[in-house]
Design a protein around this motif. Structure first.
Motif, PDB file in Angstrom:
ATOM      1  N   GLU A 165       1.017  -1.343   0.029  1.00 22.29           N
ATOM      2  CA  GLU A 165       0.375  -0.544   0.350  1.00 22.29           C
ATOM      3  C   GLU A 165       0.836   1.182  -0.012  1.00 22.29           C
ATOM      4  O   GLU A 165       0.905   1.901  -0.725  1.00 22.29           O
ATOM      5  CB  GLU A 165      -0.742  -0.294   1.095  1.00 22.29           C
ATOM      6  N   ALA A 166       2.038   1.363   0.813  1.00 20.66           N
ATOM      7  CA  ALA A 166       3.101   2.687   0.834  1.00 20.66           C
ATOM      8  C   ALA A 166       3.825   2.572  -0.482  1.00 20.66           C
ATOM      9  O   ALA A 166       3.767   3.858  -0.593  1.00 20.66           O
ATOM     10  CB  ALA A 166       3.994   1.898   1.888  1.00 20.66           C
ATOM     11  N   PHE A 167       3.795   1.283  -1.341  1.00 22.15           N
ATOM     12  CA  PHE A 167       4.674   1.052  -2.411  1.00 22.15           C
ATOM     13  C   PHE A 167       3.453   2.312  -3.455  1.00 22.15           C
ATOM     14  O   PHE A 167       4.101   3.108  -4.001  1.00 22.15           O
ATOM     15  CB  PHE A 167       4.800  -0.202  -2.802  1.00 22.15           C
ATOM     16  N   MET A 168       2.574   1.675  -3.543  1.00 23.26           N
ATOM     17  CA  MET A 168       1.286   2.313  -4.239  1.00 23.26           C
ATOM     18  C   MET A 168       1.074   3.639  -4.254  1.00 23.26           C
ATOM     19  O   MET A 168       1.391   4.440  -5.121  1.00 23.26           O
ATOM     20  CB  MET A 168       0.292   1.572  -4.629  1.00 23.26           C
ATOM     21  N   ILE A 169       1.386   4.121  -2.580  1.00 23.84           N
ATOM     22  CA  ILE A 169       0.362   5.253  -2.693  1.00 23.84           C
ATOM     23  C   ILE A 169       2.092   6.717  -3.323  1.00 23.84           C
ATOM     24  O   ILE A 169       1.764   7.498  -3.873  1.00 23.84           O
ATOM     25  CB  ILE A 169       0.754   5.844  -1.292  1.00 23.84           C
ATOM     26  N   VAL A 170       3.964   6.182  -3.193  1.00 21.46           N
ATOM     27  CA  VAL A 170       4.608   6.493  -3.497  1.00 21.46           C
ATOM     28  C   VAL A 170       4.788   6.253  -4.998  1.00 21.46           C
ATOM     29  O   VAL A 170       4.183   7.471  -6.015  1.00 21.46           O
ATOM     30  CB  VAL A 170       5.680   5.948  -2.948  1.00 21.46           C
ATOM     31  N   SER A 171       4.243   5.217  -5.904  1.00 21.37           N
ATOM     32  CA  SER A 171       4.102   5.312  -7.125  1.00 21.37           C
ATOM     33  C   SER A 171       2.904   6.340  -7.899  1.00 21.37           C
ATOM     34  O   SER A 171       3.530   6.773  -8.742  1.00 21.37           O
ATOM     35  CB  SER A 171       3.446   3.615  -7.853  1.00 21.37           C
ATOM     36  N   ILE A 172       1.255   6.353  -7.656  1.00 22.58           N
ATOM     37  CA  ILE A 172       1.068   7.534  -7.734  1.00 22.58           C
ATOM     38  C   ILE A 172       1.175   8.700  -7.383  1.00 22.58           C
ATOM     39  O   ILE A 172       0.990   9.323  -8.222  1.00 22.58           O
ATOM     40  CB  ILE A 172      -0.833   6.061  -7.265  1.00 22.58           C
ATOM     41  N   GLY A 173       1.886   8.956  -6.615  1.00 23.99           N
ATOM     42  CA  GLY A 173       2.637  10.511  -6.241  1.00 23.99           C
ATOM     43  C   GLY A 173       3.198  10.282  -7.115  1.00 23.99           C
ATOM     44  O   GLY A 173       3.167  11.947  -7.716  1.00 23.99           O
ATOM     45  N   SER A 174       4.675   9.413  -7.684  1.00 23.86           N
ATOM     46  CA  SER A 174       5.752   9.950  -8.382  1.00 23.86           C
ATOM     47  C   SER A 174       4.613  10.322 -10.020  1.00 23.86           C
ATOM     48  O   SER A 174       5.077  11.325 -10.792  1.00 23.86           O
ATOM     49  CB  SER A 174       5.930   8.776  -8.861  1.00 23.86           C
ATOM     50  N   VAL A 175       3.739   9.369  -9.987  1.00 22.12           N
ATOM     51  CA  VAL A 175       3.487   9.458 -11.805  1.00 22.12           C
ATOM     52  C   VAL A 175       1.818  11.224 -11.883  1.00 22.12           C
ATOM     53  O   VAL A 175       2.815  12.440 -12.785  1.00 22.12           O
ATOM     54  CB  VAL A 175       1.717   8.229 -12.018  1.00 22.12           C
ATOM     55  N   CYS A 176       1.941  11.515 -10.507  1.00 26.61           N
ATOM     56  CA  CYS A 176       1.021  12.860 -10.068  1.00 26.61           C
ATOM     57  C   CYS A 176       2.213  13.964 -10.694  1.00 26.61           C
ATOM     58  O   CYS A 176       1.807  14.903 -11.160  1.00 26.61           O
ATOM     59  CB  CYS A 176       0.379  12.774  -9.035  1.00 26.61           C
ATOM     60  N   THR A 177       3.632  13.651  -9.631  1.00 24.21           N
ATOM     61  CA  THR A 177       4.250  14.927  -9.606  1.00 24.21           C
ATOM     62  C   THR A 177       4.869  14.603 -10.857  1.00 24.21           C
ATOM     63  O   THR A 177       4.682  16.175 -11.693  1.00 24.21           O
ATOM     64  CB  THR A 177       4.892  14.674  -8.878  1.00 24.21           C
ATOM     65  N   GLN A 178       4.515  13.623 -11.669  1.00 26.87           N
ATOM     66  CA  GLN A 178       5.600  13.910 -13.107  1.00 26.87           C
ATOM     67  C   GLN A 178       5.188  14.285 -13.826  1.00 26.87           C
ATOM     68  O   GLN A 178       5.120  14.913 -14.831  1.00 26.87           O
ATOM     69  CB  GLN A 178       6.079  12.875 -13.202  1.00 26.87           C
ATOM     70  N   ALA A 179       3.521  14.039 -14.254  1.00 28.14           N
ATOM     71  CA  ALA A 179       2.288  14.088 -14.566  1.00 28.14           C
ATOM     72  C   ALA A 179       2.137  16.116 -14.789  1.00 28.14           C
ATOM     73  O   ALA A 179       2.122  16.443 -15.850  1.00 28.14           O
ATOM     74  CB  ALA A 179       1.671  13.474 -15.349  1.00 28.14           C
ATOM     75  N   LEU A 180       1.919  16.395 -13.782  1.00 26.48           N
ATOM     76  CA  LEU A 180       1.299  17.842 -13.577  1.00 26.48           C
ATOM     77  C   LEU A 180       2.938  19.009 -13.600  1.00 26.48           C
ATOM     78  O   LEU A 180       2.309  20.192 -14.095  1.00 26.48           O
ATOM     79  CB  LEU A 180       0.822  17.654 -12.204  1.00 26.48           C
ATOM     80  N   HIS A 181       3.703  18.350 -13.267  1.00 25.41           N
ATOM     81  CA  HIS A 181       5.263  19.353 -12.671  1.00 25.41           C
ATOM     82  C   HIS A 181       6.227  18.952 -13.558  1.00 25.41           C
ATOM     83  O   HIS A 181       7.079  20.067 -13.558  1.00 25.41           O
ATOM     84  CB  HIS A 181       5.518  19.752 -11.327  1.00 25.41           C
TER      85      HIS A 181
END
Length: 174
Positions: A139-155
């Motif tokens: 679960e923690a791994f997936m939270i980090v993964s999704i955060g990574s995707v969002c950060t890359q896509a948005l910023h």
């Protein structure tokens, strides 16, 4: 083609007629193959997940108890550089909050990935049995993964270094 259109125009602004026109396929043929836009999204998500999950590599690493192979699989799951796929992921996530069918597809994918990431953490711990600790790490791994995707896509920019460091912390805490 549909993937690019969903990314460029969004889910709602991309109709079957536009997909058909851009693909050079008759609308009727597209409806025979995909009765709705949700069916097109489901096909895209399924293809992406097969590619992204790379379960053959994970299964081989687990079967041979190849710790480096498992770690490599986990790291590759978060440190991709696929802008179009990331933007489509965000579009699908947004649509999942409004559309029950897309939400179900999204939830099914999340569950499958969670199960496989949990298996990977169990394998790193030298076990074939997935425990609650492995599920929590997943679960923690997936939270980090999704955060990574969002950060890359948005910023924009490369977040791989930060993602890899966080993932290494999770991996080493197994």
């Amino acid at each position: 083609m549909a993937r690019r259109l969903f990314v460029e125009h969004g889910f709602h602004a991309t109709g079957i007629a536009l997909i058909a026109r851009e693909s050079g396929v008759a609308v009727q043929q597209l409806y025979r193959d995909f009765p709705s836009k949700e069916d097109i999204i489901a096909a895209i998500v399924e293809a992406d997940c097969e590619k992204f999950a790379d379960l053959t590599t994970l299964d081989q690493a687990l079967a041979t108890k190849n710790r480096d192979g498992i770690m490599s699989w986990l790291t590759s799951a978060t440190c991709r550089q696929e802008e179009e796929s990331d933007r489509l992921f965000l579009e699908i996530a947004a649509e999942a909050s409004r559309n029950q069918r897309i939400s179900t597809i999204f939830s099914d994918i999340r569950k499958t990935m969670s199960e496989n990431i949990s298996r990977a953490f169990a394998g790193l711990a030298g076990s074939d049995i997935v425990s609650m600790q492995h599920r929590l790490l997943a679960e923690a791994f997936m939270i980090v993964s999704i955060g990574s995707v969002c950060t890359q896509a948005l910023h924009g920019g490369n977040v791989a270094t930060a993602s890899q460091k966080l993932i290494r912390c999770l991996i080493s805490s197994d």
